[in-house]
Scaffold this motif. Structure first.
Motif, short mmCIF file in Angstrom:
data_model
loop_
_atom_site.label_atom_id
_atom_site.label_comp_id
_atom_site.label_asym_id
_atom_site.label_seq_id
_atom_site.Cartn_x
_atom_site.Cartn_y
_atom_site.Cartn_z
N VAL A 43 -25.51 6.99 -8.88
CA VAL A 43 -26.54 6.84 -7.85
C VAL A 43 -27.92 6.74 -8.49
CG1 VAL A 43 -27.70 8.01 -5.93
CG2 VAL A 43 -25.19 7.95 -6.03
N LYS A 44 -28.20 7.61 -9.43
CA LYS A 44 -29.51 7.61 -10.10
C LYS A 44 -29.74 6.29 -10.84
CE LYS A 44 -32.36 10.47 -13.20
NZ LYS A 44 -32.65 9.55 -14.31
N ASP A 45 -28.73 5.83 -11.57
CA ASP A 45 -28.87 4.58 -12.33
C ASP A 45 -29.07 3.39 -11.41
OD1 ASP A 45 -28.65 5.93 -14.69
OD2 ASP A 45 -26.61 5.29 -15.15
N SER B 128 -25.99 5.13 2.34
CA SER B 128 -25.00 5.73 3.23
C SER B 128 -25.09 7.26 3.18
CB SER B 128 -23.60 5.26 2.83
OG SER B 128 -23.25 5.77 1.56
N PRO B 129 -24.50 7.95 4.16
CA PRO B 129 -24.64 9.42 4.22
C PRO B 129 -24.26 10.15 2.94
CG PRO B 129 -23.74 8.59 6.27
CD PRO B 129 -23.82 7.41 5.35
N ASN B 130 -23.13 9.79 2.33
CA ASN B 130 -22.72 10.47 1.10
C ASN B 130 -23.70 10.21 -0.04
OD1 ASN B 130 -20.52 11.46 2.44
ND2 ASN B 130 -19.02 10.15 1.43
N VAL B 131 -24.18 8.97 -0.13
CA VAL B 131 -25.15 8.63 -1.17
C VAL B 131 -26.46 9.37 -0.93
CG1 VAL B 131 -26.52 6.75 -2.14
CG2 VAL B 131 -24.10 6.39 -1.65
N SER B 132 -26.89 9.44 0.32
CA SER B 132 -28.13 10.17 0.64
C SER B 132 -28.03 11.63 0.24
CB SER B 132 -28.42 10.06 2.15
OG SER B 132 -28.69 8.73 2.51
N SER B 133 -26.85 12.21 0.44
CA SER B 133 -26.64 13.61 0.04
C SER B 133 -26.79 13.77 -1.47
CB SER B 133 -25.26 14.06 0.50
OG SER B 133 -24.99 15.38 0.06
N LYS C 259 -30.45 13.68 -2.53
CA LYS C 259 -31.13 14.97 -2.33
C LYS C 259 -30.83 15.92 -3.48
CE LYS C 259 -31.09 14.64 2.72
NZ LYS C 259 -30.53 15.19 3.99
N GLN C 260 -29.57 15.92 -3.95
CA GLN C 260 -29.20 16.77 -5.08
C GLN C 260 -29.94 16.35 -6.34
OE1 GLN C 260 -24.91 16.84 -5.50
NE2 GLN C 260 -24.61 17.04 -3.29
N ILE C 261 -30.09 15.04 -6.52
CA ILE C 261 -30.81 14.53 -7.70
C ILE C 261 -32.26 14.97 -7.66
CG2 ILE C 261 -31.66 12.42 -8.80
CD1 ILE C 261 -29.00 11.10 -7.90
N MET C 262 -32.87 14.90 -6.49
CA MET C 262 -34.28 15.31 -6.36
C MET C 262 -34.45 16.79 -6.64
SD MET C 262 -35.33 13.06 -3.00
CE MET C 262 -37.02 13.66 -2.97
N ALA D 265 -28.65 14.71 -13.60
CA ALA D 265 -28.24 13.33 -13.35
C ALA D 265 -28.76 12.37 -14.42
CB ALA D 265 -28.72 12.88 -11.98
N ASP D 266 -29.13 12.92 -15.59
CA ASP D 266 -29.66 12.06 -16.65
C ASP D 266 -28.66 10.99 -17.04
OD1 ASP D 266 -31.56 14.56 -18.49
OD2 ASP D 266 -32.08 13.29 -16.79
N SER D 267 -29.16 9.79 -17.31
CA SER D 267 -28.31 8.71 -17.78
C SER D 267 -27.91 8.96 -19.23
CB SER D 267 -29.04 7.38 -17.65
OG SER D 267 -29.35 7.12 -16.31
#
Length: 215
Positions: A90-92, A126-131, A134-137, A143-145
């Motif tokens: 997601v982050k990438d 999408s909802p799962n991606v949005s969740s 939030k965790q990444i923020m 979530a480092d590449s």
């Protein structure tokens, strides 16, 4: 009408998306591909305004294709599509410029909404991606590449994990076998991993390819 390119390696899903696009009068499907390299060539040939892009692709992964798309044309609209997104993916994808990102298991209504919004120039997660966002923020360090690897090295790592030899990698990337060997050695040195099995495990764990790890 916006020209659309679909890049998805699962045949049934690719055909389903192509049929679904018929319900959108402002979109015109130009081509559908099942391989990352083929998808990039198709993009260069047809110059679509909207790309529906799987994250896990043979030949060239979705994150690298997305980076190329946005470098070539920052205005191209790209909706990412993944069966198994994790926070790193997601982050990438977001950092590479995805206009939308959808988990494949979230249903037809979510997919239709994503296509409609992204094709209209809006952002949709999408909802799962949005969740996960939030965790990444909240915990960005988790979530480092893949630190230290260049884009070309990540591309070659994917090809190694897909069981390509140095010669096959050289042929696919139009480089010399010696250059492919040098990249392989640099990847092993940077990651401190010195066999193909270990590199494959690393690629799966870091979202470059899909797969299952067996202990």
């Amino acid at each position: 009408m916006k020209k659309v390119l679909v890049i998805e390696d699962q045949v049934v899903l690719r055909e389903f998306i192509c049929r679904l696009l018929r319900d959108f009068p402002t979109l015109k499907l130009e081509e559908a591909c099942g391989d990352g390299q083929e998808g990039w060539k198709a993009y260069e040939r047809i110059r679509p305004e909207f790309v529906i892009l799987d994250v896990f692709l043979p030949g060239l992964n979705g994150v690298e294709i997305l980076r190329r798309l946005k470098r070539d044309n920052p205005d191209v609209l790209v909706m990412g599509f993944s069966a198994f997104p994790n926070r790193r993916i997601v982050k990438d994808m977001i950092e590479a410029g995805a206009d939308g990102l959808v988990q494949k298991s979230e249903g037809l209504d979510v997919l239709e909404k994503a296509i409609a919004m992204v094709a209209n120039g809006q952002t949709f997660y999408s909802p799962n991606v949005s969740s996960m966002l939030k965790q990444i923020m909240l915990n960005p360090d988790q979530a480092d590449s893949m630190a230290g690897l260049s884009g070309r090295e990540k591309e070659i790592l994917q090809l190694i994990a897909e069981s390509n030899s140095n010669k096959e990698i050289a042929d696919k990337l139009h480089i010399s076998v010696k250059t492919a060997e040098t990249h392989r050695n640099n990847i092993m040195r940077k990651l401190d991993i010195h066999d193909a099995v270990g590199l494959t495990r690393y690629a799966i764990e870091n979202g470059l390819i899909s797969g299952t790890l067996y202990e």
